[in-house]
Design an enzyme around this catalytic site. Structure first.
Site, PDB file in Angstrom:
ATOM      1  N   SER A  21      89.882  26.689  91.797  1.00  0.00           N
ATOM      2  CA  SER A  21      90.488  26.758  90.463  1.00  0.00           C
ATOM      3  C   SER A  21      91.478  27.916  90.395  1.00  0.00           C
ATOM      4  O   SER A  21      91.941  28.274  89.327  1.00  0.00           O
ATOM      5  CB  SER A  21      89.398  26.951  89.410  1.00  0.00           C
ATOM      6  OG  SER A  21      88.653  28.114  89.704  1.00  0.00           O
ATOM      7  N   ASN A 109      78.930  34.031  87.475  1.00  0.00           N
ATOM      8  CA  ASN A 109      78.587  33.314  86.236  1.00  0.00           C
ATOM      9  C   ASN A 109      78.740  34.202  85.006  1.00  0.00           C
ATOM     10  O   ASN A 109      79.260  33.753  83.980  1.00  0.00           O
ATOM     11  CB  ASN A 109      77.143  32.800  86.316  1.00  0.00           C
ATOM     12  CG  ASN A 109      76.972  31.793  87.432  1.00  0.00           C
ATOM     13  OD1 ASN A 109      77.955  31.413  88.074  1.00  0.00           O
ATOM     14  ND2 ASN A 109      75.747  31.347  87.672  1.00  0.00           N
ATOM     15  N   THR A 154     102.580  11.006  46.759  1.00  0.00           N
ATOM     16  CA  THR A 154     101.269  10.570  47.221  1.00  0.00           C
ATOM     17  C   THR A 154     101.518   9.160  47.746  1.00  0.00           C
ATOM     18  O   THR A 154     102.386   8.451  47.226  1.00  0.00           O
ATOM     19  CB  THR A 154     100.205  10.530  46.096  1.00  0.00           C
ATOM     20  OG1 THR A 154     100.577   9.512  45.164  1.00  0.00           O
ATOM     21  CG2 THR A 154     100.082  11.858  45.364  1.00  0.00           C
ATOM     22  N   HIS A 155     100.813   8.780  48.775  1.00  0.00           N
ATOM     23  CA  HIS A 155     101.033   7.463  49.430  1.00  0.00           C
ATOM     24  C   HIS A 155     102.483   7.297  49.892  1.00  0.00           C
ATOM     25  O   HIS A 155     102.976   6.175  50.000  1.00  0.00           O
ATOM     26  CB  HIS A 155     100.678   6.298  48.501  1.00  0.00           C
ATOM     27  CG  HIS A 155      99.368   6.457  47.805  1.00  0.00           C
ATOM     28  ND1 HIS A 155      98.198   5.954  48.318  1.00  0.00           N
ATOM     29  CD2 HIS A 155      99.043   7.079  46.648  1.00  0.00           C
ATOM     30  CE1 HIS A 155      97.188   6.243  47.497  1.00  0.00           C
ATOM     31  NE2 HIS A 155      97.681   6.944  46.470  1.00  0.00           N
ATOM     32  N   SER A 276     122.330  12.233  71.714  1.00  0.00           N
ATOM     33  CA  SER A 276     121.941  11.035  72.448  1.00  0.00           C
ATOM     34  C   SER A 276     122.946  10.816  73.570  1.00  0.00           C
ATOM     35  O   SER A 276     124.131  11.100  73.419  1.00  0.00           O
ATOM     36  CB  SER A 276     121.943   9.838  71.502  1.00  0.00           C
ATOM     37  OG  SER A 276     122.130   8.646  72.225  1.00  0.00           O
ATOM     38  N   LYS A 282     124.389  10.868  67.057  1.00  0.00           N
ATOM     39  CA  LYS A 282     122.986  11.279  66.905  1.00  0.00           C
ATOM     40  C   LYS A 282     122.762  12.791  67.009  1.00  0.00           C
ATOM     41  O   LYS A 282     123.413  13.480  67.784  1.00  0.00           O
ATOM     42  CB  LYS A 282     122.126  10.595  67.987  1.00  0.00           C
ATOM     43  CG  LYS A 282     121.911   9.130  67.792  1.00  0.00           C
ATOM     44  CD  LYS A 282     121.180   8.774  66.511  1.00  0.00           C
ATOM     45  CE  LYS A 282     119.707   9.085  66.587  1.00  0.00           C
ATOM     46  NZ  LYS A 282     118.998   8.250  67.557  1.00  0.00           N
ATOM     47  N   ASN A 284     119.134  14.692  67.115  1.00  0.00           N
ATOM     48  CA  ASN A 284     117.704  14.364  67.062  1.00  0.00           C
ATOM     49  C   ASN A 284     116.802  15.603  66.944  1.00  0.00           C
ATOM     50  O   ASN A 284     117.050  16.608  67.609  1.00  0.00           O
ATOM     51  CB  ASN A 284     117.299  13.597  68.322  1.00  0.00           C
ATOM     52  CG  ASN A 284     118.069  12.300  68.469  1.00  0.00           C
ATOM     53  OD1 ASN A 284     118.406  11.657  67.479  1.00  0.00           O
ATOM     54  ND2 ASN A 284     118.376  11.935  69.698  1.00  0.00           N
ATOM     55  N   GLU A 289     109.483  16.581  67.201  1.00  0.00           N
ATOM     56  CA  GLU A 289     108.788  15.412  67.778  1.00  0.00           C
ATOM     57  C   GLU A 289     107.817  15.839  68.881  1.00  0.00           C
ATOM     58  O   GLU A 289     106.719  15.304  69.013  1.00  0.00           O
ATOM     59  CB  GLU A 289     109.806  14.420  68.343  1.00  0.00           C
ATOM     60  CG  GLU A 289     110.623  13.737  67.271  1.00  0.00           C
ATOM     61  CD  GLU A 289     111.785  12.963  67.876  1.00  0.00           C
ATOM     62  OE1 GLU A 289     111.681  11.749  68.019  1.00  0.00           O
ATOM     63  OE2 GLU A 289     112.804  13.593  68.221  1.00  0.00           O
ATOM     64  N   TYR A 316      74.387  27.687  84.398  1.00  0.00           N
ATOM     65  CA  TYR A 316      75.725  27.403  84.898  1.00  0.00           C
ATOM     66  C   TYR A 316      75.743  26.152  85.775  1.00  0.00           C
ATOM     67  O   TYR A 316      74.837  25.908  86.567  1.00  0.00           O
ATOM     68  CB  TYR A 316      76.260  28.595  85.717  1.00  0.00           C
ATOM     69  CG  TYR A 316      77.632  28.319  86.273  1.00  0.00           C
ATOM     70  CD1 TYR A 316      78.767  28.479  85.485  1.00  0.00           C
ATOM     71  CD2 TYR A 316      77.804  27.843  87.574  1.00  0.00           C
ATOM     72  CE1 TYR A 316      80.029  28.194  85.981  1.00  0.00           C
ATOM     73  CE2 TYR A 316      79.061  27.551  88.077  1.00  0.00           C
ATOM     74  CZ  TYR A 316      80.171  27.731  87.270  1.00  0.00           C
ATOM     75  OH  TYR A 316      81.414  27.423  87.749  1.00  0.00           O
ATOM     76  N   GLN A 321      83.730  24.986  85.288  1.00  0.00           N
ATOM     77  CA  GLN A 321      85.022  25.483  85.752  1.00  0.00           C
ATOM     78  C   GLN A 321      86.162  24.722  85.075  1.00  0.00           C
ATOM     79  O   GLN A 321      87.270  25.241  84.942  1.00  0.00           O
ATOM     80  CB  GLN A 321      85.082  25.297  87.271  1.00  0.00           C
ATOM     81  CG  GLN A 321      86.367  25.696  87.912  1.00  0.00           C
ATOM     82  CD  GLN A 321      86.258  25.612  89.415  1.00  0.00           C
ATOM     83  OE1 GLN A 321      85.493  26.351  90.039  1.00  0.00           O
ATOM     84  NE2 GLN A 321      86.986  24.702  90.015  1.00  0.00           N
ATOM     85  N   LYS A 324      88.810  25.809  81.857  1.00  0.00           N
ATOM     86  CA  LYS A 324      89.953  26.713  81.761  1.00  0.00           C
ATOM     87  C   LYS A 324      91.295  26.027  81.578  1.00  0.00           C
ATOM     88  O   LYS A 324      92.113  26.476  80.750  1.00  0.00           O
ATOM     89  CB  LYS A 324      89.989  27.641  82.961  1.00  0.00           C
ATOM     90  CG  LYS A 324      89.000  28.764  82.799  1.00  0.00           C
ATOM     91  CD  LYS A 324      88.786  29.509  84.067  1.00  0.00           C
ATOM     92  CE  LYS A 324      87.338  29.839  84.251  1.00  0.00           C
ATOM     93  NZ  LYS A 324      86.455  28.661  84.406  1.00  0.00           N
TER      94      LYS A 324
HETATM   95  N1  ARG Z   1      85.317  29.605  89.148  1.00  0.00           N
HETATM   96  C1  ARG Z   1      84.032  29.487  88.557  1.00  0.00           C
HETATM   97  C2  ARG Z   1      84.217  28.932  87.134  1.00  0.00           C
HETATM   98  O1  ARG Z   1      85.237  29.050  86.618  1.00  0.00           O
HETATM   99  C3  ARG Z   1      83.389  30.823  88.475  1.00  0.00           C
HETATM  100  C4  ARG Z   1      81.917  30.779  88.458  1.00  0.00           C
HETATM  101  C5  ARG Z   1      81.418  30.272  89.770  1.00  0.00           C
HETATM  102  N2  ARG Z   1      80.022  30.336  89.890  1.00  0.00           N
HETATM  103  C6  ARG Z   1      79.378  29.702  90.833  1.00  0.00           C
HETATM  104  N3  ARG Z   1      78.113  29.825  90.829  1.00  0.00           N
HETATM  105  N4  ARG Z   1      79.973  28.907  91.670  1.00  0.00           N
HETATM  106  O2  ARG Z   1      83.303  28.362  86.588  1.00  0.00           O
END
Ligand code: ARG
Length: 458
Positions: A21, A109, A154-155, A276, A282, A284, A289, A316, A321, A324
């Site tokens: 990640s 964790n 309204t509406h 456009s 045009k 836009n 949007e 955990y 993961q 994020k």
């Molecule tokens: N990259 C992991 C996450 O975002 C960090 C925690 C990893 N922990 C583990 N026991 N593999 O969740």
């Protein structure tokens, strides 16, 4: 490698790439360094590392920070699982074996969730600033449009006249509620999970309150198992972002309507519109949007994390993961949307007289006439019915309200007198409003000063 001991073979390259990640959680770089600095201070304080070792760790972390900021060090997702392992490996390269002491009493964790909470607290500060400056921009335009009369709907049917200022002030209210939600999120992210370990705390005498205070948290979390399993604060954040974005999307939709040839109420500057490739005439409103369009992603991100979490046993699981990417994406889309809308609104040109003539010939004051009849003593349902009949009559005769003579009105009810006719003028319609929260220009002016004062305090 963070766990070599019990493994005979290292992770398959494809598996590493699949599971890394790093390209996403690199966003947590600053927070991860800070958490490590503070953790090392605490380890030193409780005597698990020496002063010299701690100094070595701090200097190493600072070097990594410099290398990262200058672009000298770019950790490779094909090499590391995440930002935490990448930093620890680099630290080992720089300071050698002492680096191995940094992770004492810590698990990724509790580390990742501490980083994420700090990141959210930082993001909330930025969001609050952005919302506030958007509110201020809306107030500036409102100030100039207290008497710019537009139809209220309204509406999507014309309902009663309001002012453009009053309309924008509705958004100022929404944005204020958004801010409250973010303040709630800040509070929900204000307990430090650091020291919870992998899930069950530690036999080491870690000083959790020390790290919590040093990191700027209000207190420590109270249950280690919950601490590392909890992603509620992310959901709270994404909920606040979703509602905030929904508000921006509604405004974007209105902007799109207002700039259409049918409305012609607002002009957006060339800087924020596109042409456009085919139709030369045009102009836009693409930015609006895209805000409307991207709100879909933001709602999806919220649901995606809910779905990821719903079947996870404590504590955990690696599934977590996946929190994020949606978190960061939603934050950036929302912040950019706020900033771009602020810029667009700063430059808009409002066609102030757009609706005056058109509304004169409409039935938009029908409610006011019914209310006038009530003031003369008529029962409301009867008043409503009478005005309905007048409108039917006007439609049959192809006349507008204002074209009716007093005699014609009196055909419907003898109560009508010359004062009733004054209730048919659009220009003065707003001034007749009595209730708090209505578009009466005197009240709108007061609201604007109220907001300006409130926002100037931060
Ligand atoms: N990259 C992991 C996450 O975002 C960090 C925690 C990893 N922990 C583990 N026991 N593999 O969740």
């Amino acid at each position: 490698m963070l766990w070599g001991g019990r493994f005979k073979e290292k992770l398959d390259n494809d598996a590493l790439r699949f599971s890394s990640s790093l390209h996403i959680d690199i966003e947590l770089f600053d927070e991860d360094i800070l958490v490590s600095q503070v953790h090392s201070e605490m380890l030193c304080k409780i005597g698990l590392i020496t002063k010299q070792e701690q100094k070595k760790i701090i200097n190493g972390l600072l070097q990594i920070k410099n290398e990262f900021q200058s672009g000298q060090w770019k950790p490779n997702p094909n090499e590391y699982e995440d930002i935490h392992s990448a930093i620890e490996s680099r630290l080992t390269e720089i300071i050698g074996e002492t680096a191995g002491k940094l992770h004492t009493g810590r698990s990724r964790n509790d580390q990742v969730v501490t980083d994420a909470k700090l990141w959210i607290k930082k993001a909330v500060k930025e969001v609050l600033k952005n919302i506030r400056s958007f509110q201020q921009t809306l107030l500036e335009i409102s100030e100039k449009n207290i008497e710019t009369i537009i139809p209220g709907y309204t509406h999507l049917q014309r309902a009663q006249p309001i002012s453009f200022a009053f309309h924008l002030l509705a958004y100022v209210e929404m944005l204020e509620r958004d801010k409250k939600r973010f303040l709630f999120v800040e509070n929900e992210s204000n307990q430090s999970p650091l020291g919870s370990g992998a899930l069950a705390g530690s036999i080491l005498p870690l000083d959790r309150n020390f790290t919590a205070k040093k990191l700027g948290f209000k207190e420590s979390t109270k249950n280690a198992l919950d601490s590392v399993s909890d992603r509620d604060f992310i959901l709270d954040f994404l909920n606040a972002v979703s509602i905030g974005m929904m508000h921006l999307s509604r405004l974007a939709e209105e902007l799109i309507l207002w700039t259409s040839s049918e409305w012609q109420l607002v002009k957006i500057s060339d800087q924020f519109t596109t042409g456009s490739s085919l139709m030369p005439q045009k102009k836009n409103p693409d930015m609006a949007e895209l805000i409307r369009g991207r709100s879909g992603k933001i709602f999806g991100n919220y649901v995606s994390i809910l779905t990821t979490l719903k079947g996870l046993p404590l504590s955990y699981n690696r599934d977590m993961q996946e929190d994020k990417a949606p978190l960061f994406e939603s934050y950036y889309i929302y912040s950019e949307s706020l900033q771009i809308l602020t810029k667009i609104f700063r430059d808009i040109v409002v066609n102030k007289n757009r609706f005056i003539d058109q509304l004169k010939d409409s039935f938009i004051l029908a409610t006011d006439i019914a209310d006038w009849l009530v003031l003369q003593g008529l029962q409301f349902r009867e008043a409503h019915h009478t005005v309905g009949k007048i409108i039917k009559y006007c439609e049959e005769k192809n006349k507008s309200f204002t074209q009716l003579t007093l005699l014609e009105l009196q055909e419907f009810n003898v109560i009508f007198n010359s004062e009733a006719l004054t209730y048919l003028t659009i220009e003065t319609s707003l001034k007749r409003k009595k209730t708090f929260g209505s578009p009466n220009p005197v009240l709108v002016k007061k609201q604007i000063s109220y907001w300006k004062k409130k926002l100037s305090k931060g």
